[in-house]
Design a protein around this motif. Structure first.
Motif, PDB file in Angstrom:
ATOM      1  N   ALA A 227       0.832  -1.205   0.000  1.00  0.00           N
ATOM      2  CA  ALA A 227       0.000   0.000   0.000  1.00  0.00           C
ATOM      3  C   ALA A 227       0.872   1.264   0.000  1.00  0.00           C
ATOM      4  O   ALA A 227       0.570   2.238  -0.694  1.00  0.00           O
ATOM      5  N   LYS A 228       1.951   1.230   0.768  1.00  0.00           N
ATOM      6  CA  LYS A 228       2.856   2.374   0.783  1.00  0.00           C
ATOM      7  C   LYS A 228       3.523   2.577  -0.575  1.00  0.00           C
ATOM      8  O   LYS A 228       3.729   3.707  -1.016  1.00  0.00           O
ATOM      9  N   GLU A 229       3.832   1.470  -1.241  1.00  0.00           N
ATOM     10  CA  GLU A 229       4.444   1.572  -2.564  1.00  0.00           C
ATOM     11  C   GLU A 229       3.473   2.183  -3.560  1.00  0.00           C
ATOM     12  O   GLU A 229       3.843   3.007  -4.407  1.00  0.00           O
ATOM     13  N   VAL A 230       2.207   1.808  -3.455  1.00  0.00           N
ATOM     14  CA  VAL A 230       1.194   2.378  -4.340  1.00  0.00           C
ATOM     15  C   VAL A 230       1.057   3.875  -4.090  1.00  0.00           C
ATOM     16  O   VAL A 230       0.987   4.685  -5.030  1.00  0.00           O
ATOM     17  N   GLU A 231       1.010   4.253  -2.810  1.00  0.00           N
ATOM     18  CA  GLU A 231       0.916   5.671  -2.489  1.00  0.00           C
ATOM     19  C   GLU A 231       2.147   6.432  -2.973  1.00  0.00           C
ATOM     20  O   GLU A 231       2.045   7.577  -3.425  1.00  0.00           O
ATOM     21  N   ARG A 232       3.289   5.782  -2.902  1.00  0.00           N
ATOM     22  CA  ARG A 232       4.518   6.438  -3.386  1.00  0.00           C
ATOM     23  C   ARG A 232       4.421   6.695  -4.882  1.00  0.00           C
ATOM     24  O   ARG A 232       4.780   7.776  -5.374  1.00  0.00           O
ATOM     25  N   LEU A 233       3.914   5.702  -5.629  1.00  0.00           N
ATOM     26  CA  LEU A 233       3.755   5.882  -7.075  1.00  0.00           C
ATOM     27  C   LEU A 233       2.747   6.985  -7.379  1.00  0.00           C
ATOM     28  O   LEU A 233       2.939   7.780  -8.302  1.00  0.00           O
ATOM     29  N   ARG A 234       1.684   7.014  -6.583  1.00  0.00           N
ATOM     30  CA  ARG A 234       0.660   8.028  -6.820  1.00  0.00           C
ATOM     31  C   ARG A 234       1.190   9.413  -6.504  1.00  0.00           C
ATOM     32  O   ARG A 234       0.941  10.379  -7.242  1.00  0.00           O
ATOM     33  N   GLN A 235       1.887   9.540  -5.396  1.00  0.00           N
ATOM     34  CA  GLN A 235       2.421  10.841  -5.014  1.00  0.00           C
ATOM     35  C   GLN A 235       3.470  11.323  -6.012  1.00  0.00           C
ATOM     36  O   GLN A 235       3.571  12.512  -6.293  1.00  0.00           O
ATOM     37  N   LYS A 236       4.216  10.357  -6.550  1.00  0.00           N
ATOM     38  CA  LYS A 236       5.222  10.722  -7.550  1.00  0.00           C
ATOM     39  C   LYS A 236       4.570  11.347  -8.770  1.00  0.00           C
ATOM     40  O   LYS A 236       5.118  12.275  -9.388  1.00  0.00           O
ATOM     41  N   ALA A 237       3.369  10.850  -9.121  1.00  0.00           N
ATOM     42  CA  ALA A 237       2.701  11.334 -10.320  1.00  0.00           C
ATOM     43  C   ALA A 237       1.794  12.532 -10.052  1.00  0.00           C
ATOM     44  O   ALA A 237       1.619  13.391 -10.913  1.00  0.00           O
ATOM     45  N   PHE A 238       1.183  12.589  -8.854  1.00  0.00           N
ATOM     46  CA  PHE A 238       0.128  13.588  -8.637  1.00  0.00           C
ATOM     47  C   PHE A 238       0.310  14.424  -7.375  1.00  0.00           C
ATOM     48  O   PHE A 238      -0.624  15.119  -6.981  1.00  0.00           O
ATOM     49  N   PHE A 239       1.471  14.432  -6.748  1.00  0.00           N
ATOM     50  CA  PHE A 239       1.617  15.062  -5.435  1.00  0.00           C
ATOM     51  C   PHE A 239       2.659  16.163  -5.471  1.00  0.00           C
ATOM     52  O   PHE A 239       3.726  16.019  -6.079  1.00  0.00           O
ATOM     53  N   ASP A 240       2.325  17.276  -4.807  1.00  0.00           N
ATOM     54  CA  ASP A 240       3.265  18.381  -4.636  1.00  0.00           C
ATOM     55  C   ASP A 240       3.843  18.280  -3.229  1.00  0.00           C
ATOM     56  O   ASP A 240       3.124  18.478  -2.242  1.00  0.00           O
ATOM     57  N   GLU A 241       5.122  17.949  -3.122  1.00  0.00           N
ATOM     58  CA  GLU A 241       5.724  17.673  -1.824  1.00  0.00           C
ATOM     59  C   GLU A 241       5.790  18.900  -0.922  1.00  0.00           C
ATOM     60  O   GLU A 241       5.660  18.786   0.303  1.00  0.00           O
ATOM     61  N   THR A 242       5.972  20.061  -1.484  1.00  0.00           N
ATOM     62  CA  THR A 242       6.122  21.258  -0.648  1.00  0.00           C
ATOM     63  C   THR A 242       4.837  21.596   0.085  1.00  0.00           C
ATOM     64  O   THR A 242       4.832  21.821   1.301  1.00  0.00           O
ATOM     65  N   SER A 243       3.726  21.609  -0.625  1.00  0.00           N
ATOM     66  CA  SER A 243       2.452  22.018  -0.029  1.00  0.00           C
ATOM     67  C   SER A 243       1.681  20.851   0.586  1.00  0.00           C
ATOM     68  O   SER A 243       0.800  21.060   1.422  1.00  0.00           O
ATOM     69  N   GLY A 244       1.990  19.631   0.161  1.00  0.00           N
ATOM     70  CA  GLY A 244       1.213  18.477   0.615  1.00  0.00           C
ATOM     71  C   GLY A 244      -0.098  18.342  -0.129  1.00  0.00           C
ATOM     72  O   GLY A 244      -0.980  17.567   0.282  1.00  0.00           O
ATOM     73  N   LEU A 245      -0.267  19.065  -1.231  1.00  0.00           N
ATOM     74  CA  LEU A 245      -1.479  19.003  -2.043  1.00  0.00           C
ATOM     75  C   LEU A 245      -1.201  18.273  -3.352  1.00  0.00           C
ATOM     76  O   LEU A 245      -0.072  17.888  -3.632  1.00  0.00           O
ATOM     77  N   GLY A 246      -2.252  18.109  -4.147  1.00  0.00           N
ATOM     78  CA  GLY A 246      -2.060  17.553  -5.470  1.00  0.00           C
ATOM     79  C   GLY A 246      -1.339  18.544  -6.367  1.00  0.00           C
ATOM     80  O   GLY A 246      -1.298  19.752  -6.100  1.00  0.00           O
ATOM     81  N   ASN A 247      -0.774  18.026  -7.466  1.00  0.00           N
ATOM     82  CA  ASN A 247      -0.087  18.907  -8.408  1.00  0.00           C
ATOM     83  C   ASN A 247      -1.004  19.236  -9.589  1.00  0.00           C
ATOM     84  O   ASN A 247      -2.195  18.945  -9.573  1.00  0.00           O
ATOM     85  N   ARG A 248      -0.436  19.839 -10.614  1.00  0.00           N
ATOM     86  CA  ARG A 248      -1.255  20.261 -11.766  1.00  0.00           C
ATOM     87  C   ARG A 248      -1.893  19.070 -12.477  1.00  0.00           C
ATOM     88  O   ARG A 248      -3.061  19.118 -12.881  1.00  0.00           O
ATOM     89  N   SER A 249      -1.144  17.980 -12.619  1.00  0.00           N
ATOM     90  CA  SER A 249      -1.690  16.794 -13.291  1.00  0.00           C
ATOM     91  C   SER A 249      -2.893  16.246 -12.534  1.00  0.00           C
ATOM     92  O   SER A 249      -3.895  15.851 -13.136  1.00  0.00           O
ATOM     93  N   TYR A 250      -2.771  16.219 -11.210  1.00  0.00           N
ATOM     94  CA  TYR A 250      -3.881  15.740 -10.385  1.00  0.00           C
ATOM     95  C   TYR A 250      -5.107  16.630 -10.577  1.00  0.00           C
ATOM     96  O   TYR A 250      -6.234  16.130 -10.740  1.00  0.00           O
ATOM     97  N   PHE A 251      -4.909  17.941 -10.585  1.00  0.00           N
ATOM     98  CA  PHE A 251      -6.036  18.859 -10.703  1.00  0.00           C
ATOM     99  C   PHE A 251      -6.705  18.735 -12.066  1.00  0.00           C
ATOM    100  O   PHE A 251      -7.947  18.700 -12.158  1.00  0.00           O
ATOM    101  N   VAL A 252      -5.918  18.640 -13.109  1.00  0.00           N
ATOM    102  CA  VAL A 252      -6.487  18.512 -14.457  1.00  0.00           C
ATOM    103  C   VAL A 252      -7.318  17.229 -14.570  1.00  0.00           C
ATOM    104  O   VAL A 252      -8.411  17.218 -15.138  1.00  0.00           O
ATOM    105  N   SER A 253      -6.813  16.139 -14.002  1.00  0.00           N
ATOM    106  CA  SER A 253      -7.556  14.871 -14.075  1.00  0.00           C
ATOM    107  C   SER A 253      -8.870  14.955 -13.310  1.00  0.00           C
ATOM    108  O   SER A 253      -9.893  14.412 -13.738  1.00  0.00           O
ATOM    109  N   GLN A 254      -8.861  15.657 -12.160  1.00  0.00           N
ATOM    110  CA  GLN A 254     -10.094  15.797 -11.384  1.00  0.00           C
ATOM    111  C   GLN A 254     -11.108  16.674 -12.101  1.00  0.00           C
ATOM    112  O   GLN A 254     -12.305  16.365 -12.115  1.00  0.00           O
ATOM    113  N   VAL A 255     -10.663  17.753 -12.706  1.00  0.00           N
ATOM    114  CA  VAL A 255     -11.581  18.616 -13.460  1.00  0.00           C
ATOM    115  C   VAL A 255     -12.211  17.833 -14.602  1.00  0.00           C
ATOM    116  O   VAL A 255     -13.422  17.922 -14.856  1.00  0.00           O
ATOM    117  N   SER A 256     -11.408  17.054 -15.287  1.00  0.00           N
ATOM    118  CA  SER A 256     -11.915  16.232 -16.383  1.00  0.00           C
ATOM    119  C   SER A 256     -12.973  15.250 -15.891  1.00  0.00           C
ATOM    120  O   SER A 256     -14.006  15.048 -16.539  1.00  0.00           O
TER     121      SER A 256
END
Length: 636
Positions: A227-256
């Motif tokens: 589960a931690k490995e999955v979260e790591r993959l997800r955060q790598k693709a959709f996570f902004d480490e500085t703010s702890g929020l999603g990144n631009r890719s995450y936001f675009v996918s959610q809007v879609s």
């Protein structure tokens, strides 16, 4: 048959055989004793009676002889006593063919005792005086045998029951570790790990229990690591480490995803211009601290809504996706955001704009790029004209209806049972149907509104519990009409948080127990995103299957799957709608499937629109799919 029952039946059988063997041995010995006693009694009586009769026979005193015979006959248990007087050619006879005793006729009819008789010749010297014949009455032996063996059977039965109860208690105690091993094996089979079994005192079972506990612990560690490995993959693709929020890719996918579902919403861009000044004056560290604080304040604001997406899309810009399409409310919200950010600034300079907000309301035919461009234009206008907040209002979905009009229309349709129902099948890749998801709509004149257009109104005016109760009642009616049907019902946020709703639901499901077995409840993932809720306890008590909808919208939810134990998870459309793009990385989806399978959950892909998507998803170990490849059918 369980081992417990096999042992219990075997031991009871052996006890029964032992009881019957002992009983029949005692029965036969008692019968033989009584038969021998009866014979001895007849012989002794004949001998003593013969001696008593001889003096009377020598004097030919028939009356005296008869008196002696009567005394003996009345004081014993004899069927017949006969004395032949040889000298007088006469006889004396006494008979008792009916001997009333409290013995069942069937028992006497068994013929357990043979007739016992004895004949003796009475003499005086060489002279034969008479012939004496005595026949014993068997009813006395039957009486003694019946009473004795009845008492013995009662005692045997009493101790047999005591032994039976003791055996049941003893076996349950001795086999309790085995029962726990069996339960643990079932839990592991259902991918439920982590529970340990107390070590039993039995040496052989201690080793087995210890092995089971170690295996369960290792499997739990393995699942958590995965589960931690999955979260790591997800955060790598959709996570902004500085703010702890999603990144631009995450936001675009959610809007879609929201656009596809037709949710009444708005995109809000927040540009925190003060971050540049903080960076120039205090450096990276201070700026990043401010980025995190602002992210936390924006998250608290977003928590007012039942669903939201929050991301940091550039060095100084945040993006919010909220279920709100009222321009006035968005302006108030934008001003609140600016005020919140200004309060974070130390030593503010009067007249400076620390942040600006631009918002664009979702409109008919909008695309992700159009919405973001519109919001960005509003943001630039707010900055150039020092307006603080600018909202771009275009032709919103069903904008001709106000909130109060929506509320009245929903209440009327629920009260008058005028909601429209349809369903779409969830297909397993082997071709069978897993269940059908129930959709709700409202029709007014020529307009047709799906749930995405009015779900925000339901949440805002706290109509969720009433709405969901009505939908579940209708679903149970459909399930009772068609025993082959399986339906999934989506629950609103308000229902999930309502104790009263869950109590009412438990009574409703109890009344429709057979139909409830084919009912599925779909809980939005956002419900579980913030700690443990009483909802989890309610779901555990209900005899109903349930799944998680929009799985993947929130971070860190994978680590909670082992505790939640849903029957299925529906992957959010944001992760599947881009699956055919050349640069799409499917590692996260494949990892999600493995993690869900580890707890025994079925993974369902949503909004599958064509066979190309279907073919790609099948290679990612998805179990089932739902989308426009399966037509929506009316249930009204």
């Amino acid at each position: 048959m369980t081992l417990y029952r096999q042992l219990l039946i075997t031991m009871l059988f052996l006890f029964t055989v032992l009881f019957l063997t002992a009983y029949f041995a005692l029965f036969n010995s008692t019968r033989d004793y009584l038969a021998e006693q009866q014979y001895t009694n007849v012989v002794n009586t004949a001998t003593s009676l013969g001696l008593a009769l001889t003096p009377y026979l020598e004097t030919s005193d028939k009356v005296g002889a008869e008196s002696v015979i009567n005394a003996v006959f009345d004081g014993g248990f004899y069927r017949r006593v006969r004395l032949d007087l040889l000298a007088a050619d006469d006889h004396i006879l006494r008979e008792n063919l009916n001997y009333p005793l409290s013995v069942p006729e069937w028992f006497v009819g068994l013929g357990l005792f043979k007739t016992v008789s004895y004949e003796a010749v009475l003499t005086s010297g060489w002279l034969q005086l008479g012939k004496l014949y005595i026949e014993g009455h068997p009813n006395q032996a039957y009486h003694e045998l019946w009473n004795g063996m009845s008492r013995l059977a009662s005692w045997f039965l009493f101790f047999f029951v005591i032994a039976w109860i003791s055996l049941i208690i003893s076996l349950r105690y001795l086999l309790k570790p085995l029962f726990m091993i069996r339960y643990q094996a079932k839990e592991i089979e259902r991918h439920h790990f982590g529970k340990t079994i107390p070590l039993p005192p039995t040496r052989e079972l201690r080793d087995v229990v210890s092995a089971i506990n170690n295996m369960s612990a290792k499997l739990e560690v393995q699942f958590n690591d995965q589960a931690k490995e999955v979260e790591r993959l997800r955060q790598k693709a959709f996570f902004d480490e500085t703010s702890g929020l999603g990144n631009r890719s995450y936001f675009v996918s959610q809007v879609s995803s929201w656009i596809t579902e037709g949710i009444r919403s708005a995109v809000i861009l927040v540009s925190v211009d003060i971050l540049d000044k903080i960076y120039q004056e205090e450096g990276f560290s201070s700026r990043d601290d401010m980025v995190r604080v602002i992210a936390e304040r924006l998250r608290k604001i977003c928590h007012r809504y039942h669903e939201f997406a929050l991301s940091r899309i550039s060095a100084k810009e945040y993006a919010l996706l909220l279920p709100e399409n009222d321009g006035d409310n968005l302006k108030i919200l934008g001003n609140e955001i600016n005020q919140t950010i200004s309060e974070l600034v130390v030593n503010p300079v009067e007249g400076d704009d620390f942040s600006v907000v631009g918002a664009s309301i979702l409109y008919e035919g909008a695309t992700v790029s159009n919405l973001l461009a519109s919001a960005d234009n509003a943001l630039n206008k707010a900055r150039m004209e020092s307006l603080g907040t600018v909202v771009v209002e275009q032709q919103a979905l069903s904008s001709e209806l106000g909130r109060l009009a929506w509320k009245k229309m929903l209440e009327d349709d629920i009260r008058n049972d005028q909601l429209l129902f349809s369903s779409q099948s969830v297909q397993i890749f082997n071709g069978s149907t897993y269940h059908r998801e129930l959709f709700t709509a409202i029709k007014r004149d020529d307009s047709h509104f799906n749930a995405g257009e009015f779900i925000n109104i339901i949440e805002q005016f706290n109509l969720g519990a009433e709405f969901d109760k009505h939908i579940i009642d209708k679903a149970l009616e459909k399930l009772e009409e068609d025993i082959s049907l399986k339906l999934a019902v989506n629950l609103t946020q308000q229902s999930c948080h309502s104790e009263i709703f869950w109590h009412q639901l438990s009574f409703t499901l109890a009344k429709h127990s057979s139909a409830a077995e084919r009912l599925f409840l779909e809980i939005p993932e956002s419900i579980f995103a913030h700690g443990k809720l009483p909802l989890e306890d309610h779901l555990a008590k209900l005899n109903v299957k349930w799944g998680i909808d929009h799985f993947g919208r929130h971070f860190d939810i994978l680590g909670k799957l082992a505790r939640l134990r849903p029957v299925y998870v529906k992957i959010d459309h944001a992760y599947t709608n881009q699956i055919l793009e050349p640069d799409y990385d499917d590692a996260f989806l494949a990892a999600v499937c493995r993690a869900a399978h580890n707890i025994g959950a079925i993974v369902i892909a949503t909004r599958v629109e064509n066979m190309a998507q279907l073919d790609t998803l099948s290679r990612l170990h998805m179990d089932a799919y739902q989308g426009f490849v399966s037509p929506i059918e009316s249930l009204t």
